[in-house]
Structures are given as C-alpha cells and as structure tokens.
Enzyme design. Structure first.
Site, PDB file in Angstrom:
ATOM      1  N   ASP A  45       0.472  11.621 -16.223  1.00 45.03           N
ATOM      2  CA  ASP A  45       1.810  11.350 -15.674  1.00 45.03           C
ATOM      3  C   ASP A  45       1.710  10.939 -14.206  1.00 45.03           C
ATOM      4  OD1 ASP A  45       0.835  13.939 -15.511  1.00 45.03           O
ATOM      5  OD2 ASP A  45       2.794  14.916 -15.572  1.00 45.03           O
ATOM      6  N   LYS A  48      -4.797  15.065 -19.721  1.00 42.57           N
ATOM      7  CA  LYS A  48      -3.642  15.970 -19.659  1.00 42.57           C
ATOM      8  C   LYS A  48      -4.232  17.366 -19.869  1.00 42.57           C
ATOM      9  CE  LYS A  48       0.861  16.417 -19.337  1.00 42.57           C
ATOM     10  NZ  LYS A  48       1.592  16.178 -18.102  1.00 42.57           N
ATOM     11  N   ASP A  64      -1.435  -1.552 -19.967  1.00 43.17           N
ATOM     12  CA  ASP A  64      -0.306  -2.493 -19.947  1.00 43.17           C
ATOM     13  C   ASP A  64       0.461  -2.380 -18.632  1.00 43.17           C
ATOM     14  OD1 ASP A  64      -0.832  -3.619 -22.364  1.00 43.17           O
ATOM     15  OD2 ASP A  64       1.119  -3.172 -23.258  1.00 43.17           O
ATOM     16  N   TYR A  84      -4.756   7.796 -32.311  1.00 41.59           N
ATOM     17  CA  TYR A  84      -4.433   6.647 -33.165  1.00 41.59           C
ATOM     18  C   TYR A  84      -5.233   6.668 -34.467  1.00 41.59           C
ATOM     19  CZ  TYR A  84      -1.993   4.497 -29.180  1.00 41.59           C
ATOM     20  OH  TYR A  84      -1.138   4.230 -28.138  1.00 41.59           O
TER      21      TYR A  84
END
Ligand code: NAD
Length: 357
Positions: free
Chosen positions: A224, A192, A252, A141
């Site tokens: 994942d 990951k 979330d 970000y």
C-alpha cells in the site's frame, strides 16, 4: 558463439513495429559483431488464420530453440468471437508457460524530452528510470484450490489460494538482485508482511538472499505504501521486486507515470535467461496498417533482449542512446506528438533510430 533470435510479429501493428526493431537489431549485429541469427514464426491471430491454432507446434519448437524472442503483439476484433481456448492471447500464455517465463521485467522510463506526457508534475517524473520485477507464474493467480463454492447455508463463496514456495521466491529474488547489480544497486522488495504469511516467508528469503549480493542495498516496503510512493516520489526507486498480483498492479501504475504506452518495453525470462521481449501495449487494431504506430517500445524491447538474454550490454546502451537522440531531434510519432515537434511515421522513426546508431 552465434545466438538465435526468433521474431514473432503477431497481429495488428505487430508486423509494422517488429520490422523496425529488426532493422535496428541487424544494424547493431553488424556494428558490434554479435553474430546473431534471425528466424520468424507465426503466433496469435495470424497463426490461427494460417494453421487454425494460436501457437502452432512449429512456432513452439522454434521458440524453445531460440536464445531470445521478440514479439510484436497479438489479437484483434477479427478473432474476438472465438472460444477462449482458440483466442490469439492463448498463443502468448502458451509461450509463457511452456518456456517457464517466471520473471517479468517492466521498466518505467520517462525520457526527459517526454515529461509533459505524464499526468504528474514534470519535476516528479522527469528522468524516471525504474524496473519492476514481477513474479509471473505463481502466487494467487495460480494457487490451488480456487473456485466458487456453495456453503451449507446456501450462500456462495469465492476463494483463491495465495501460495509461494521457497524455491519460487528464491528464483525471482535472484533475478531481481542481478537486475539491481546491473543498475544502481538498490532493490526494494514489496510485500504485505504485516498481514500475509506468504509474504513473511517472502521477506525472510529476500533477506537471506541479500547476503549473496552484498553490493545491493535491499529494503522492504508494504504494497500500500509502495502504491503511494510510486506517485509521490517515484525516483526513490531503482528496482522493485514483488509477487504476481502486487506486480500486476504496481507495474501498470508505474507504466502510467510515463504517460505514453508506445514507449514501454518489457521482458519475461526463465531460469536459463532465455526471454520473450515485447512492448507493453497491444496490437492497436484501430491504427494497424496506417504506418503511424510508435515502434520505440519494440525497439527498446530489443535493447532489453540484448542486455538480459544476449549478453550485449554495449549494443543495448547504443540503442537506448539512439532513441534518446531521436527524441532530442524532436521526432515524434502521433501518440507522443506535442507542439513544436516533427511528426514522423513508423518507418521514419525506425530510420531515424538507425541513423542515430
Ligand atoms: P492497445 O495497447 O492495443 O491499444 C490501446 C490504445 O493505445 C489504442 O488507441 C492504440 O492505438 C494505442 N497504441 C497502442 N500501441 C501503440 C503504439 N505502438 N503506437 C501508437 N499508439 C499505440 O490495447 P487494446 O486496444 O486494449 O487492445 C487491442 C488488442 O490488443 C486486443 O485484441 C487485445 O487483446 C490485444 N492485446 C495484446 C497484448 C499483447 O499482445 N501482449 C497486450 C494487450 C492487448
């Protein structure tokens, strides 16, 4: 030694819910002899109305001086048409960056009394109590370079950069290990590793750090798989640590396991354990001023503040136990109301928590 708390009620339901949390804080302050002092300041839309900017200099200096900050929420339709730089949300982002609040802690707790509010089967989520530690100021970000460029063939290409330095990984790792130490001593680092070099380094540093925390059991999981496990068997987790983007998504997802946004607290902390504590929800302009907002997420944020920034674990536990007790009594604000329970207002819920303390 006395410690200072800055209250930032903000906009919409913010002032209503912070008022209830303040009463609770003042009560445990007395009960546990905490010597907390309280101050308040403007942020967001209310600051724009009074001073023209969402984060007045005075608020920022009070925030810097405080040991901890309790925020309600900012924003609302009144300020939606302002240019980006002057919007209420800039007040929050300004506080996060100025105070270097790099560690975001988001618990997902499902009180057994509210298990029917989740979209998952009660047996899968009842009693759920996990914390996601998300890195908040780095990763993809914020990485440079970023942008949309035109290639030689005339096609446009969007690009971002996923970077984490060792020191950034180490400092969020330490917060996560310490959080696990205060809980069930299980930490799952989510990455990951099979695809992204950034997370190869991430995993290496987490393994290295684990030597300093031999009492914490460290495991690793691909993001994942973590997304699947969170809906399959979320109670296998205690503390999860991950980078900014994965944490954004997983926190979330975890929050929604509980089904009731009015119940979820959060914390953002810096290296000095100074923190800003706030409910996960926004300013709920649709119900502002009606006295029906659920103050429990803010009251539980105050409990987190006592635990993580003010060194007052006993007081934190007392508040959490009091919240559980009022739920046992069947008291519910409208957002968590179900058949057979008693509907209460914001202030009545606050009073009930005070009485249970
Ligand atoms: P929201 O969280 O404010 O509201 C979503 C829904 O949940 C609404 O129906 C609302 O009534 C309900 N709700 C939220 N909190 C509640 C509570 N404590 N008790 C009962 N019901 C509650 O999200 P939104 O509607 O997308 O955003 C409204 C405003 O809040 C926007 O201006 C947005 O920018 C701002 N916002 C601020 C923050 C923050 O301050 N950290 C976070 C998210 C959104």
């Amino acid at each position: 030694m006395s410690k200072s708390v800055l209250l930032l009620p903000g906009d919409g339901i913010g002032p209503e819910i912070v008022a209830e949390a303040e009463k609770v804080l003042r009560k445990v302050n007395e009960q546990f002899g905490l010597e907390l002092t309280f101050d308040s300041a403007l942020v967001g839309g209310s600051a724009i109305d009074a001073t023209g900017v969402p984060l007045p200099e005075e608020t920022l200096s009070s925030a810097r001086a405080a040991d901890a900050i309790l925020l309600g929420a900012v924003g609302g339709p009144k300020w939606d048409d302002l240019e980006m730089a002057r919007r209420p949300e800039k007040g929050l982002l300004g506080l996060r960056s100025n105070l270097e609040l790099f560690a975001n802690l988001r618990p997902a707790i499902l009180y057994p009394q509210l298990a029917s509010a989740s979209s998952l089967k009660p047996e899968v989520v009842s009693g759920l109590d996990i914390v996601i530690v998300r890195e908040l100021t780095g990763g993809i970000y914020f990485g440079q370079p970023r942008g949309i460029r035109e290639l030689e063939n005339g096609e446009r290409q969007g690009y971002n950069t996923y970077v984490y330095s060792e020191s950034e990984i180490r400092r969020i790792g330490r917060v996560a290990f310490e959080t696990a130490q205060q809980r069930n001593k299980k930490l799952c680092s989510v990455d990951k590793h099979n695809v992204l070099e950034v997370t190869v380094l991430w995993r290496e540093i987490m393994d290295e750090l684990s030597k300093d925390y031999p009492d914490v059991e460290l495991s690793h999981m691909y993001v994942d798989n973590a997304a699947m496990q969170l809906v399959r068997a979320p109670k296998q987790f205690d503390v999860i640590v991950t980078g900014n983007m994965f944490g954004d998504i997983l926190s979330d997802e975890a929050a929604m396991l509980t089904g009731s946004i009015g119940m979820l607290p959060s914390a953002s902390m810096n290296a000095a354990k100074q923190g800003m504590y706030e409910p996960c929800h926004g300013s709920a302009p649709d119900i502002a001023g009606q006295g029906i907002a659920n103050p429990l997420a803010t009251i539980l944020s105050a409990a987190m503040m006592l635990r993580y920034s003010l060194d007052a674990e006993e007081a934190a536990k007392a508040i959490e136990a009091a919240v559980s007790k009022v739920l046992d009594q069947g008291l519910r604000t409208a957002d968590i109301m179900s058949e057979g329970n008693t509907r209460v207002s914001t202030a009545e819920m606050g009073e009930a928590v005070l009485a249970a303390l």
